[in-house]
Structure formats: C-alpha cells, structure tokens
Design a protein around this motif. Structure first.
Motif, PDB file in Angstrom:
ATOM      1  N   VAL A   1       1.029  -1.151  -0.025  1.00 51.53           N
ATOM      2  CA  VAL A   1       0.503   0.183  -0.102  1.00 51.53           C
ATOM      3  C   VAL A   1       0.514   0.788   0.003  1.00 51.53           C
ATOM      4  N   THR A   2       1.583   1.238   0.891  1.00 54.70           N
ATOM      5  CA  THR A   2       2.448   2.557   0.635  1.00 54.70           C
ATOM      6  C   THR A   2       3.581   2.646  -0.198  1.00 54.70           C
ATOM      7  N   GLN A   3       3.769   1.548  -1.138  1.00 52.25           N
ATOM      8  CA  GLN A   3       3.967   1.388  -2.141  1.00 52.25           C
ATOM      9  C   GLN A   3       3.082   2.174  -3.079  1.00 52.25           C
ATOM     10  N   LEU A   4       2.707   1.687  -3.301  1.00 45.08           N
ATOM     11  CA  LEU A   4       1.106   2.251  -4.131  1.00 45.08           C
ATOM     12  C   LEU A   4       0.787   3.771  -3.642  1.00 45.08           C
ATOM     13  N   THR A   5       0.886   3.797  -2.726  1.00 42.58           N
ATOM     14  CA  THR A   5       0.991   5.743  -2.479  1.00 42.58           C
ATOM     15  C   THR A   5       1.921   6.217  -3.525  1.00 42.58           C
ATOM     16  N   THR A   6       3.499   5.869  -3.124  1.00 41.94           N
ATOM     17  CA  THR A   6       4.069   6.641  -3.310  1.00 41.94           C
ATOM     18  C   THR A   6       4.536   6.931  -5.002  1.00 41.94           C
ATOM     19  N   THR A   7       3.644   5.649  -5.212  1.00 41.32           N
ATOM     20  CA  THR A   7       3.832   5.352  -6.551  1.00 41.32           C
ATOM     21  C   THR A   7       2.951   6.297  -7.185  1.00 41.32           C
ATOM     22  N   GLN A   8       1.469   6.562  -6.611  1.00 38.62           N
ATOM     23  CA  GLN A   8       0.190   7.618  -6.856  1.00 38.62           C
ATOM     24  C   GLN A   8       0.939   9.124  -6.934  1.00 38.62           C
ATOM     25  N   GLN A   9       1.383   9.033  -5.274  1.00 38.68           N
ATOM     26  CA  GLN A   9       2.172  10.211  -5.775  1.00 38.68           C
ATOM     27  C   GLN A   9       2.775  10.980  -6.631  1.00 38.68           C
ATOM     28  N   ARG A  10       4.012   9.849  -6.999  1.00 39.72           N
ATOM     29  CA  ARG A  10       5.273  10.607  -7.991  1.00 39.72           C
ATOM     30  C   ARG A  10       3.857  11.037  -9.217  1.00 39.72           C
ATOM     31  N   LEU A  11       2.666   9.982  -9.627  1.00 43.85           N
ATOM     32  CA  LEU A  11       1.970   9.758 -10.956  1.00 43.85           C
ATOM     33  C   LEU A  11       1.615  11.223 -10.778  1.00 43.85           C
ATOM     34  N   ILE A  12       1.060  11.395  -9.495  1.00 49.46           N
ATOM     35  CA  ILE A  12      -0.066  12.965  -9.714  1.00 49.46           C
ATOM     36  C   ILE A  12       1.548  13.940  -9.541  1.00 49.46           C
ATOM     37  N   ARG A  13       1.869  13.823  -9.097  1.00 50.08           N
ATOM     38  CA  ARG A  13       3.188  15.036 -10.060  1.00 50.08           C
ATOM     39  C   ARG A  13       3.353  14.656 -11.053  1.00 50.08           C
ATOM     40  N   ALA A  14       3.599  14.212 -11.483  1.00 47.51           N
ATOM     41  CA  ALA A  14       3.996  13.528 -12.747  1.00 47.51           C
ATOM     42  C   ALA A  14       2.576  14.540 -14.075  1.00 47.51           C
TER      43      ALA A  14
END
Ligand SMILES: Nc1ncnc2c1ncn2[C@@H]1O[C@H](COP(=O)(O)OP(=O)(O)O)[C@@H](O)[C@H]1O
Ligand SMILES: [Mg+2]
Lengths: 636, 122
Positions: free
Chosen positions: A405-418
């Motif tokens: 979940v943490t991993q997903l959250t960071t990925t999601q945050q990265r996506l949002i940033r992108a």
C-alpha cells in the motif's frame, strides 16, 4: 423420632446410595468411581447379611442382653471394616445430619482438607471454608429440602501440599419411609480433567488475543509473554526465531525473560503484585516493552543458515517436531556456539508450523527455577505454537500488504506529480508557442533596424540589447517547445538516421558559425522503429544544443548510431567542458541548469520522451574533456 | 528576380518577411491564409512558397497538399513556431523546414540554396 436398628438404617443407606449411583450413571461422576461405589455397596450388603441377626427390631428376650453385647461387638468390627474401606477410596465422603453437623467422615476428607482434628461434630461449612454466597446457596440444605444438588468446584491444598481441583456434591440419604435423614457429601478429585479444560480454555483465549494482533512486533512479544507468564506456560525465558526464506536463514527475532536471577526475582515479584490475571498482563503488554535487555539482544544476533544440518533449531524447524533437550552439555544435536549462547542444560524447542511448513522456532527454558519440562507441557506448548504460527503468518501478510500500500501510495504520488508536471508543461508549451510569433516580429524588425546607420551610437547599442534579449527568449522557447503537446502524438514507422540527418542539416550553419566540427557516422542497416519523429527530433535538438553550449570556443561534435542487440544506440559526443560528478547527478532534475540563460528542462523532457519510447538515456562525462550522451531506443 | 509567396496569417510578420525579402531583391506576394494562397498560386505561380502551418480556415499542411497536387514544381519552405509539426511526412514533402526565429538568416539561406539548386527553366 424413633430409633431403628442400625442395620436397617445401613441397608437403607446402601439402597439409597445405589439408587443414586444408577441415577447418576453417565453424569459427571467418574466411571471408575461409580464402579467402586457399587462394589462398596455390595460388600456392605453382604457384610450385613452375614451378621445373622433377626430382622424386625428389638425383642425383650432375656437373652437380649448378651445378644445386644454381641451385636455391638459385631457392629464395631463391621464399622471398622467399613471405615477402612471408606478411608482408602479416592474420594472424600462425609455424612451430615439435619443441622449440617458432620456425623461421619472418611480419612480422605481430613487429608484433602488438611484438617488437624477430627471433623466429627463440626459444622460442614467450617471445614469446607464456605464463602458467604455458598452458605446462602448451601447444596446440603437444598438436598435436605428435597432439591437436587449442584456440583461445586474449588481448589484445595492437601495435607501433602498438593493443589487439587475438587468437585463436591450432596447426596440425600433416606430412611425406609422415604424421608431424608442425612446428606452424604461426596468430593472428587478432578484436577487432571480440569487441567485439560484449563489448557483448552487458555489456548482459546491466547488464540483469540493473537489473532487480534496484526502488528508483527507486538505479536511476537505477545507470543513470548504467553510462553513465559506464570498464568500461562510459566517458562522462565523464551526466544523466538523466524525463518527468512529468501535469505535461507533462521534468525533470532526476540527474547523475553530476565537476564539474571536477581532480575528474575525482582520482575516476578513486581508482576505478581501488579497483575492478577493473564488478561491484565496481556493488556498491559503494549506499554511494557522490556525486550531491549541483553538476553534479547543476544537472541537477535543469532542466525543460522537452513542448510546447517547440525544446528538444533534448524533440525527442529526441518523435522517439524518439538525437541526436549535434557542434557545440553552432552547432546550431540547442539553446536558449541548454541550451547554457549543459551547457557542452560535443559530446554525445549518447539516449531512454528503453518500449513505443514515451519516458519520459525520457539525455545523456552527454566534456567532460574529449574522446574522440569514435562512432556505434557510441551504438548500444549506445541498446540499453542501452531496457533502462534498462524497469527504470525497473518501479521506478516498484513505487513506485506501494508508495504504494498505504501508503495502504491508513493507511486500514486509520483503519478500525480508527473501529471502536474505535464499540466504545467502543456501550459508552458502553449505560452511558448504564443510568445514565439511576436518575438519573431520584434526581433526581426529590430534586426532590420540595426542595419540602418544612426547618428547616435546609443541607438545601435540599445537595438543590440533588444536583439540579445530576444535571442535569449527564443533559446528558452526552443528548449521547452515540445515539453508536452496538446494532442497525444501518434507513433509511426520512421528511420532514426533520417531524423538525425534532417535535424543536423537544419543546424549545420549554426555549427559552422560556432566553429564546431560536426560529423555523423551510421552503421548500415539500422532498422526503422515506431516513434514520434517530432519528439525524437526534439530530443536530438536539446542534446545537440547542450553539446554546442558546452563548447563556447568550438570543438568536435559527432553523432554515432549503432545497433546493439535489439536496441538502437545514438551517441552524441562533444569535446566540451564536461561535468563534475555532482553536476552529473542533477542534470535530469527539472529546472536544474548551470547556464545563465538555461531553462533546465531540456534533458528532463528528452529523458521523458525516450522513456515513453521504451528506451533510456545515459551520460558519461569527464570534466574538461567532454561528454557523451547515449540514447537507447529499442526496436519493437 | 524570383517571386516568393509568403503565406502568413500574422500581419506584422507578413510585413517583416516582405521588408526583409524585398531587401534581398526578391519580389514578394502575400497571402493571409491557405485559401488565399491557393488563389495566388493559381493566378501566377511563384518561384517559391514560404508557408506557416498554424493558420485559420485551412492549415498549412492542407494548403501544402493542395498546392503540391496543382504544381509539383514549386518548392515550399515550412516556416513555423511549432517544431512539433516537423514529422517525417512534412519533412519529406516540404523542401525545407524552418523553425521561426527573429533571425531570418536561416530562412534566407534556405531560400537562396533552393533557388540556386533549381535553376529557373520554365
Ligand atoms: N553536453 C553537455 N556538456 C556539459 N554539460 C551538460 C551537457 N549537457 C547537459 N549539461 C548540463 O546539464 C544541465 C541541464 O541541461 P538541460 O536540461 O538541457 O538544461 P539547460 O541546457 O537549459 O541548462 C546543463 O545546465 C549543463 O550543466
Ligand atoms: Mg539544454
């Protein structure tokens, strides 16, 4: 009340006893005991029959005096025999009269209740130490009133200082007319069966508690606390090892227990003063984390590879069986290292098994009290270990999920940033295009003006300043023009070499003006790829511009295209200023630039484009010598 | 002197190109969009066309397609603010692709090169 011959009373009692036995068959009473009582009844009966006294009460015969004397002698003998029998049977028996005074008791009662004097004549509640509630709810009284007796269960300490769990209940004794004259209190030792019940109950309770704990560290602590607390398994110390499959090792995770005898005495004293039940200890668990002691630290240092065949913990995990070590000093299953580490001669290893696979081992000992480790206890501990293993596996799964979940959250945050980046990009790109047109006009006219001759030299200087600024703005626009495009670009089959040739021919003059010696070298048979050629052009433009900018005094610039396996490699090499290590680390950061007029987005966009084409970018640079930037584009 | 048709929707830029190219000695004809350009080509074919891509009504790519289908002889230079339009088809179809710049020397060089490479023989 009329006195009836004793033997009559006795016969009656026996009948009653037997009746009761029949009635209670299949009830709580132990079968052996029932048989025993039945046998007792029989022997009493035959005793009485053998004493050939006439039935029917007293006669006023002259012989009666002698007979009576004879009879009481006989009677005494009989009673002694009966008492002997009553004394040896494994049950406490006592007979009460209507005032609840004891009129007869066997020896077992005195032993079990640890009575100093004969209980005869005493009130029953005194010897049983009945509590208020029990007096109000006296079972003997209830039976006297014709009711049924409940079974009462209590713990007692015998004369031999043994703790026993006993059940007692009252049996009515009626006369011929059917009125209840006495009550027989029967006490039975149920310690063994109660122990099993106790363990079952405990296992269930611990199981519940463990299943409810999903935090791994807390759970491990809970497990070991159960193993060591006096309210549960009562071991002095316990260690827990877990298997790490990827690393192929079993490793010490946690240990609970005092490090020294003094500490043991102190802690146990504290605990027994503070906590009165298992629940209290387990509930307080989160708040007392005393596993930073040397014993626990030592355990965390312990690690064995699973292929280490002669290590007892590994053996225990592999064979999935509990191992009791009774003499560690001479046990060949132990390594010297482990022997020294654990420092005790007797201990037990119990595997933690989930779905027929070991996930770890619990090691427990009684180093301070030296209480022997019985097989019974180990059996229960094994059952407990199975529950613990399941809970540990749950917690581990939970932890893995949490990590995911943490991993997903960071990925999601990265996506949002992108995404934000892309949004900014499209705005930037829009503005860039809109600005370029007026810039062209401004710069163009300025240039045409500057060709005129002016009286005032200042006009020429100022026009040049305007021009310089326009050029600078245009350069920034060139870098960010293709940051992101309004529509999704379509990939088409295209020749990388052609794209390179094209852009280079566009830049030829530019190179020449800056004293840059340009060359291209293509391997033959570079296959076409699926790509957005405008984007590839943009990448080449950005990187070529960087190369040019690194050579303000001119130099060599070359592009080499090679096919390596299934990847096209484009090298852009310059003999420019190069980069320091610190610079190299930052060049792909958005807006990082070392140039006064730089935008710091050229390489970010370039990498983004190449990655969208499934490729990658790498840079090699030597400060003062030059830079080689390599683009890798896979052939699909 | 060669005649150059400048297709550009921005009035000021049209003026700039006109002034600069006339200074180079070319005769210039102006068109403000694709439709206008097609008419001008039909009236009198120029020696070279400079074409912007982003224009109202008919964009540069469509215009180029129409012109090419009428007359394959006239060289075309695409002159645009959008380097993103520089895709393979465009690069191959046009004779040159110049990203707009206030410095017109690249454009002027391209014009000269194209006109000398293709001597006027019709
Ligand atoms: N070929 C090169 N030689 C030396 N330094 C380079 C080269 N390419 C990139 N760099 C360094 O990387 C930085 C970032 O490049 P870029 O993202 O294109 O932004 P900009 O060129 O606007 O500064 C540059 O400022 C420069 O320090
Ligand atoms: Mg750059």
């Amino acid at each position: 009340m009329t006195h009836k011959p004793l033997q009559h009373n006795q016969c009656k009692a026996i009948d009653d006893l037997r009746n009761l036995l029949h009635r209670s068959q299949g009830m709580v009473l132990d079968e052996d005991l029932t048989k025993q009582l039945d046998h007792l009844c029989r022997s009493l009966e035959s005793e009485i029959k053998r004493s050939n006294y006439p039935e029917g009460g007293f006669s006023h015969d002259p012989e009666i005096g002698w007979k009576l004397k004879n009879f009481s002698k006989q009677k005494n003998r009989e009673r002694r025999q009966n008492d002997n029998i009553m004394d040896v049977i494994e049950a406490g028996l006592c007979l009460l009269d209507k005032n609840l005074k004891i009129i007869w008791a066997n020896k077992t009662i005195s032993d079990w209740l640890d009575l100093k004097d004969s209980p005869l004549g005493r009130n029953c509640k005194d010897i049983f130490h009945c509590k208020e509630a029990e007096i109000d709810n006296c079972q003997a009284l209830k039976v006297f009133k014709g009711g049924e007796s409940h079974v009462l269960e209590t713990w007692i300490t015998t004369k031999a200082k043994k703790r026993l769990c006993v059940q007692r209940f009252a049996i009515p004794v009626t006369n011929k007319k059917g009125t209840i004259e006495n009550v027989l209190v029967h006490i039975e030792d149920v310690t063994e069966s109660d122990k099993s019940l106790h363990w079952l109950f405990l296992l269930q309770k611990l199981g519940e508690k463990m299943q409810g704990t999903l935090h791994l560290d807390t759970l491990l602590h809970l497990v070991l606390t159960c193993v060591t607390t006096g309210h549960a398994f009562g071991f002095n110390r316990a260690m827990l090892f877990l298997i790490n499959k990827e690393e192929n090792v079993i490793r010490g995770k946690l240990a609970v227990g005092p490090s020294t005898r003094e500490e043991a005495t102190r802690i146990w004293g504290e605990i027994s003063n503070k906590y009165h039940s298992l629940e209290e200890i387990l509930d307080a668990l989160e708040y007392n984390s005393n596993f930073d002691n040397s014993y626990s630290l030592m355990t965390q240092q312990m690690k064995y590879t699973l292929t280490e065949t002669d290590e007892i913990i590994v053996t225990c995990a592999r064979e999935k069986k509990a191992i009791i070590v009774a003499d560690a000093a001479h046990d060949p299953r132990l390594t010297e290292e482990f022997r020294n580490a654990i420092g005790v001669n007797k201990f037990v290893c119990v595997p933690l098994i989930v779905r027929n696979e070991s996930i770890g081992v619990i090691v427990a000992d009684n180093v301070y009290t030296e209480v022997p480790i019985t097989e019974d206890l180990v059996n229960v501990l094994t059952m407990f270990a199975n529950q613990a293993a399941l809970a540990i596996e749950n917690a581990e799964t939970c932890k893995r999920l949490e990590d995911k979940v943490t991993q997903l959250t960071t990925t999601q945050q990265r996506l949002i940033r992108a995404e934000k980046f892309a949004a900014i990009g499209s705005i930037v790109s829009y503005i860039a295009h809109e600005i370029r047109n007026p810039l062209v006009t401004i710069g163009g006219f300025t240039r045409s003006l500057s060709r005129f001759h002016f009286e005032d030299a200042k006009i020429k200087t100022n026009l040049d300043i305007i021009l310089d600024e326009v050029v600078r703005l245009e350069n920034i626009l060139n870098n960010i023009a293709n940051f992101s495009k309004p529509s999704i670009p379509k990939k088409a089959t295209c020749q990388v070499c052609e794209i390179v040739k094209n852009i280079c021919s566009l830049m030829e003059n530019y190179f020449k003006e800056r004293n840059i010696n340009f060359s291209m070298e293509f391997e033959p048979s570079i296959p076409p790829i699926l790509a957005v050629s405008s984007q590839i052009t943009q990448v080449l433009f950005n990187t070529l511009m960087n190369a040019v900018e690194s050579m303000p005094d001119g130099g060599d610039l070359s592009i080499r295209i090679k096919l390596i396996d299934k990847t096209i490699k484009i090298d852009i090499m310059d003999t420019g200023a190069g980069m320091k290590k610190e610079e190299l680390q930052n060049i792909f950061e958005p807006f990082y630039t070392t140039k006064l007029e730089g935008s710091g987005v050229g390489l970010v966009i370039s990498r983004k484009i190449i990655e969208e084409h499934g490729g990658k970018v790498s840079v090699k640079s030597k400060c003062g010598r030059g830079t080689t930037l390599s683009l890798f584009l896979p052939i699909q | 002197m060669p005649t150059i048709l400048i297709v550009e929707d921005n009035k000021n830029q049209r003026l700039l190109y006109q002034e600069e190219l006339q200074r180079e000695g070319y005769t210039t004809v102006m068109a403000f969009d694709g439709k206008d350009a097609l008419e001008k080509v039909r009236e009198e074919p120029p020696d070279l066309i400079i074409l912007d891509i982003n224009m109202p009504r008919m964009d540069g790519i469509e215009t180029m397609g129409k012109i090419l289908s009428q007359n394959k002889q006239i060289p075309i230079i695409i002159n645009t603010a959008y380097s993103s339009y520089q895709n393979s088809f465009m690069t191959w179809a046009a004779d040159a692709y110049v990203v707009k710049s206030s410095d017109l020397s690249e454009l002027k060089n391209k014009i000269k090169k194209i006109l000398t490479d293709r001597p006027k023989d019709f």
